[in-house]
Design a protein around this motif. Structure first.
Motif: not given
Length: 53
Positions: A44-53
């Motif tokens: 998943l890489g950085a996409q995991l932490f770069d998402r809207a909550l």
């Protein structure tokens, strides 16, 4: 009068071997779970932490 079936009681050496085997299986299972978790995070890489909550 017949009693129930007689079961063999494991010796102390057999009990220790069983404990060691159980610990080895548990450690292997934990290692596998950690490996799958880390692999999932890597995929998943950085996409995991770069998402809207």
């Amino acid at each position: 009068m017949a009693q129930g079936p007689e079961y063999l009681k494991p010796t102390e050496k057999q009990l220790k071997a069983r404990r060691k085997r159980n610990v080895a299986i548990a450690l292997a299972l934990v290692a596998f779970v950690v490996l799958v978790y880390v692999g999932s995070l890597a995929k998943l890489g950085a996409q995991l932490f770069d998402r809207a909550l």
